[in-house]
Write an enzyme that holds these catalytic residues in place. Sequence first.
Site: not given
Length: 363
Positions: A180-181, A207, A300, A303
């Site tokens: 993600s991030t 994401h 972050m 997940d």
Amino acid sequence: MPIRVLIVDDSKLIQAVLTEIFDDDARFEVVGVAENPHEARQLIKDTEPDVLTLDVEMPKMNGIAFLRNLMRLRPMPVVMISTLTAQGASVTLEAIEIGALDFVEKPSDLAHSMDEYRNEICDKVVAASQVSRLKLLDIQQRLKDGVAEVEGSNYGEKSQREEASHRQIASHRICAIGGSTGGLEALSNLLRGVSFSGKESILVCLHLPSGFTTSYAKRLNGLLPITVKEAEHGEKVLQGVVYIAPGGRHMEVAKKGNGFAIRINDNEPVNRHKPSVDVLFDSVAMNVGASAIGFILTGMGRDGALGLKRMFEIGCKTFAQDESSSVVWGMPGAAVEEEAVMKRNVLPLEHLSARISDYYRAK
């Protein structure tokens, strides 16, 4: 202490929306609003914000030129506010390469998406604020090196001969990757470190929103010696291909004949995300089995942690990016906490590349 946010955007509407979102949340303090980069320069000096939200397209100096100067002279956490048209997605990718930590798509319908938009922007600004100064300097240098490589490449312009020579061989060895991030640049660096043999079949879930992954896949396609594409529902999983989950939709792998196929669905978000890394990892655990391999990268939240644990429990080799090389150690940290990864398999990004190479070299 609240997170000090400086908003840089020429849209009065977006200024008002962001100010309202941050003012309504005690975790934040808006220290200034700038309509263009020239105003932002002075406000950065005067207010010393923790995080900048930055529009891509502004008068006098566009957001990319401003970001380039900012990351060269005063690296700080930046979250881009993007309009994800085809051109907007390309510019946003350039911003990530220069040093922006993340991006948020400008909402097309505030009346129906305000709560979702509020959660997304707040989460991403919080994550950006947690990045250390040393990490920013490190990211700055690595991204400078990465930008030089991208600018010298011919991404999206592979020869017809090269594409035509791609072997249509069904894959039986699946590598699943989630993040993600910070994951856009992490994935790029991870894959560029792989010694590709042409046998690789890699499924990736980040994401990302709809309208973004086509441009991202095209960009990666020009950097790697194998094909990178946005995954399509029903297509066979072939050797020599990296499949990127379409933004805004879940991706799974399913058995099909003597191989595997991609399944795309528009089901409800999982862990507040669509696509969800857990959805991909769960499908790998269920349908591929112990022969698969799984990686969880910077990001972050949590997940992917439980999905990776399910892969680990059925015998898959699993790996996590270590804290020192992660922009945000939320997702990898959660996987370690859930005991989804053996401690010796929590590694820096460059070491993870070698694990992918080894996996596909093994007989």
